[in-house]
Design a protein around this motif. Structure first.
Motif, mmCIF file in Angstrom:
data_model
loop_
_atom_site.group_PDB
_atom_site.id
_atom_site.type_symbol
_atom_site.label_atom_id
_atom_site.label_comp_id
_atom_site.label_asym_id
_atom_site.label_seq_id
_atom_site.Cartn_x
_atom_site.Cartn_y
_atom_site.Cartn_z
ATOM 1 N N ARG A 241 -28.572 35.615 40.896
ATOM 2 C CA ARG A 241 -28.660 34.216 41.318
ATOM 3 C C ARG A 241 -28.830 33.291 40.119
ATOM 4 O O ARG A 241 -29.555 32.291 40.198
ATOM 5 C CB ARG A 241 -29.787 34.002 42.334
ATOM 6 N N VAL A 242 -28.188 33.619 39.018
ATOM 7 C CA VAL A 242 -28.173 32.741 37.845
ATOM 8 C C VAL A 242 -26.719 32.496 37.458
ATOM 9 O O VAL A 242 -25.812 33.226 37.856
ATOM 10 C CB VAL A 242 -28.943 33.360 36.652
ATOM 11 N N GLN A 243 -26.512 31.448 36.667
ATOM 12 C CA GLN A 243 -25.159 31.100 36.245
ATOM 13 C C GLN A 243 -24.533 32.230 35.430
ATOM 14 O O GLN A 243 -25.215 32.886 34.636
ATOM 15 C CB GLN A 243 -25.187 29.822 35.405
ATOM 16 N N GLU B 155 -18.419 39.427 37.837
ATOM 17 C CA GLU B 155 -19.253 38.237 37.645
ATOM 18 C C GLU B 155 -19.800 37.748 38.989
ATOM 19 O O GLU B 155 -20.960 37.329 39.092
ATOM 20 C CB GLU B 155 -18.447 37.120 36.987
ATOM 21 N N VAL B 156 -18.958 37.793 40.018
ATOM 22 C CA VAL B 156 -19.398 37.375 41.355
ATOM 23 C C VAL B 156 -20.533 38.278 41.841
ATOM 24 O O VAL B 156 -21.562 37.796 42.343
ATOM 25 C CB VAL B 156 -18.216 37.410 42.345
ATOM 26 N N ILE B 157 -20.358 39.578 41.699
ATOM 27 C CA ILE B 157 -21.400 40.515 42.132
ATOM 28 C C ILE B 157 -22.678 40.297 41.333
ATOM 29 O O ILE B 157 -23.788 40.313 41.887
ATOM 30 C CB ILE B 157 -20.903 41.973 41.999
ATOM 31 N N TYR B 158 -22.536 40.066 40.028
ATOM 32 C CA TYR B 158 -23.717 39.791 39.197
ATOM 33 C C TYR B 158 -24.440 38.536 39.676
ATOM 34 O O TYR B 158 -25.675 38.473 39.646
ATOM 35 C CB TYR B 158 -23.301 39.611 37.733
ATOM 36 N N TYR B 159 -23.677 37.538 40.104
ATOM 37 C CA TYR B 159 -24.319 36.315 40.601
ATOM 38 C C TYR B 159 -25.148 36.603 41.851
ATOM 39 O O TYR B 159 -26.275 36.118 41.997
ATOM 40 C CB TYR B 159 -23.277 35.240 40.912
ATOM 41 N N TYR B 160 -24.598 37.393 42.770
ATOM 42 C CA TYR B 160 -25.340 37.731 43.979
ATOM 43 C C TYR B 160 -26.608 38.510 43.650
ATOM 44 O O TYR B 160 -27.618 38.383 44.346
ATOM 45 C CB TYR B 160 -24.463 38.551 44.928
ATOM 46 N N LEU B 161 -26.567 39.329 42.597
ATOM 47 C CA LEU B 161 -27.721 40.152 42.229
ATOM 48 C C LEU B 161 -28.765 39.371 41.441
ATOM 49 O O LEU B 161 -29.959 39.658 41.530
ATOM 50 C CB LEU B 161 -27.262 41.365 41.411
ATOM 51 N N PHE C 275 -21.688 44.887 29.235
ATOM 52 C CA PHE C 275 -21.771 45.139 30.679
ATOM 53 C C PHE C 275 -23.196 45.018 31.207
ATOM 54 O O PHE C 275 -23.439 44.396 32.244
ATOM 55 C CB PHE C 275 -21.217 46.531 30.999
ATOM 56 N N PHE C 276 -24.152 45.598 30.513
ATOM 57 C CA PHE C 276 -25.524 45.665 31.012
ATOM 58 C C PHE C 276 -26.424 44.481 30.657
ATOM 59 O O PHE C 276 -27.396 44.222 31.383
ATOM 60 C CB PHE C 276 -26.193 46.954 30.524
ATOM 61 N N PRO C 277 -26.200 43.768 29.532
ATOM 62 C CA PRO C 277 -27.197 42.770 29.101
ATOM 63 C C PRO C 277 -27.585 41.747 30.156
ATOM 64 O O PRO C 277 -28.772 41.410 30.288
ATOM 65 C CB PRO C 277 -26.521 42.107 27.896
ATOM 66 N N GLN C 278 -26.617 41.227 30.913
ATOM 67 C CA GLN C 278 -26.955 40.197 31.896
ATOM 68 C C GLN C 278 -27.883 40.746 32.971
ATOM 69 O O GLN C 278 -28.802 40.054 33.428
ATOM 70 C CB GLN C 278 -25.677 39.637 32.527
ATOM 71 N N LEU C 279 -27.674 41.989 33.372
ATOM 72 C CA LEU C 279 -28.549 42.598 34.365
ATOM 73 C C LEU C 279 -29.945 42.834 33.801
ATOM 74 O O LEU C 279 -30.949 42.587 34.474
ATOM 75 C CB LEU C 279 -27.945 43.925 34.842
ATOM 76 N N LEU C 280 -30.012 43.293 32.551
ATOM 77 C CA LEU C 280 -31.311 43.597 31.944
ATOM 78 C C LEU C 280 -32.109 42.324 31.685
ATOM 79 O O LEU C 280 -33.327 42.294 31.889
ATOM 80 C CB LEU C 280 -31.102 44.379 30.646
ATOM 81 N N ARG C 281 -31.428 41.255 31.232
ATOM 82 C CA ARG C 281 -32.122 39.994 30.951
ATOM 83 C C ARG C 281 -32.790 39.414 32.186
ATOM 84 O O ARG C 281 -33.843 38.779 32.108
ATOM 85 C CB ARG C 281 -31.139 38.964 30.379
ATOM 86 N N ASN C 282 -32.159 39.641 33.333
ATOM 87 C CA ASN C 282 -32.672 39.069 34.574
ATOM 88 C C ASN C 282 -33.509 40.057 35.390
ATOM 89 O O ASN C 282 -33.810 39.799 36.560
ATOM 90 C CB ASN C 282 -31.501 38.551 35.421
ATOM 91 N N GLY C 283 -33.865 41.165 34.777
ATOM 92 C CA GLY C 283 -34.779 42.107 35.412
ATOM 93 C C GLY C 283 -34.226 42.850 36.603
ATOM 94 O O GLY C 283 -34.991 43.350 37.443
ATOM 95 N N VAL C 284 -32.897 42.954 36.698
ATOM 96 C CA VAL C 284 -32.306 43.652 37.836
ATOM 97 C C VAL C 284 -32.651 45.138 37.800
ATOM 98 O O VAL C 284 -32.850 45.772 38.844
ATOM 99 C CB VAL C 284 -30.775 43.448 37.850
ATOM 100 N N ASP C 285 -32.740 45.705 36.590
ATOM 101 C CA ASP C 285 -33.081 47.129 36.480
ATOM 102 C C ASP C 285 -34.483 47.392 37.018
ATOM 103 O O ASP C 285 -34.696 48.323 37.808
ATOM 104 C CB ASP C 285 -32.951 47.591 35.035
#
Length: 366
Positions: free
Chosen positions: A273-275, A265-271, A328-338
């Protein structure tokens, strides 16, 4: 890109200064225990805050992993004279490498200190004696994985024409290959400077035959090696007093997966920058519970029944894929990290062309 590289250099200069303080002052003047832990709080602060100046996926992600997770956890152990930094290595650069890079020096079971690369000699082969061939050269394996990653990146150009499941499979392979290369690149300075033989960083996770095998013996072993002394072992010791040694490992396993989830979760936040949405934490909680059930079932049926690896292997990978797509992936995909990560490859190529004169006149794709 230039500003991002400047911030990246500043982050690592700050890291080197912080670890120099740990090596020259903390390790020599401050006794282990609570006092040493307090003396390390400024270092923790810099490790947590400096990666926030990075916004590139390929610079922020590995830096956060190395400093916020591996670095802080190793220094927590160091504060109590435990872990890979105890006893402190005599060389500053040796100390820095172990503290913030994804490496673990391979130890001789009979030796308490790491071997000296200057005095260690390779065993000689007597004349006429046959030599058993080992596994494929590691550099060849790395080159093949880099080539496969390049092919996947090229395939992304056809994403609009690909089925979502094909894209998801590419993302899974991309994550595996990219992590492998990041770990190898992270270990390169230690290999080049000291010549130490290092523990394997992963062990072909696609050959896993169970979740326990995947998480405990194959996937990202650097995380496994740091979670064991920081979370699993202390939790097991504490729980053994209440429930006995037989059952203490179960809450220890769950605690380890929970901490792993929180660090993701911490790493996802750095990538992003959302809650946090806590989806990735639930992913690891689910897998921790499944590993606990798996361990107990294996004990109950030992010697009587066991799935063949040809069956259990694909089942393991399918379960990882299904739960990964769910949590695992949805939060990254929603925020356009991919999309951000894929777009950075073109930016990096353009940057290299602009800064290497003999590449400036390469034709650009139309």
């Amino acid at each position: 890109m230039e500003d991002e590289l400047k911030n990246f250099i500043k982050v690592w200069i700050t890291t080197i200064l912080c670890l120099s303080y740990c090596h020259y002052i903390v390790s020599r003047l401050i006794p282990k225990g609570l006092l040493r832990l307090i003396s390390l709080l400024p270092v923790f602060y810099f490790f947590i805050t400096t990666p926030l100046t990075l916004h590139s996926f390929h610079l922020c992600g590995p830096t956060t992993f190395f400093l916020v997770w591996l670095g802080i956890f190793k220094l927590l152990l160091f504060s109590f004279n435990l872990g890979p930094l105890s006893p402190p290595p005599p060389s500053l650069f040796h100390f820095i490498s172990i503290a913030c890079l994804p490496i673990k020096i391979k130890q001789d079971p009979l030796r308490k200190t790491p071997p000296n690369p200057k005095t260690t000699q390779k065993p000689r082969n007597p004349i006429g004696q046959s030599v058993t061939k080992g596994p494929p050269n590691k550099s060849i394996v790395v080159a093949v994985k880099a080539l496969l990653l390049g092919m996947i990146i090229h395939t992304y150009e056809y994403r609009p024409h690909l089925h979502p499941y094909v894209i998801f499979a590419l993302y899974c392979c991309h994550m595996y290959l990219a992590l492998e290369l990041v770990l190898v690149l992270g270990a390169t300075p230690a290999r080049a400077l000291f010549g130490f033989e290092l523990e394997p960083q992963s062990n072909e996770p696609y050959l896993s035959t169970s979740l326990q095998d995947f998480w405990g013996r194959r996937w990202n072993l650097m995380v496994t090696n740091i979670l064991r002394p920081t979370v699993y072992d202390p939790t097991r010791r504490v729980c053994a007093r209440a429930v006995g040694k037989r059952w203490a490992r179960l809450p220890a396993v769950m605690a380890t997966f929970v901490v792993s989830g929180l660090m993701h979760e911490v790493i996802y936040y750095y990538l992003t920058r959302v809650q946090p949405t806590w989806e990735v934490t639930w992913f690891f909680v689910l897998h921790g519970a499944c590993v606990v059930v798996e361990v107990e079932v294996k004990k109950a049926v030992t010697g009587r029944w066991r799935l063949h690896p040809v069956v259990s292997g694909p089942l393991t990978l399918v379960f990882l894929a299904v739960t990964g797509n769910w949590l695992f992936f949805p939060q990254l995909l929603r925020n356009g990290v991919d999309a951000k990560a894929i777009g950075e490859y073109a930016i990096m190529v353009d940057f290299v062309k602009a800064n290497l004169p003999h590449l400036r006149y390469w034709p650009n794709k139309s």
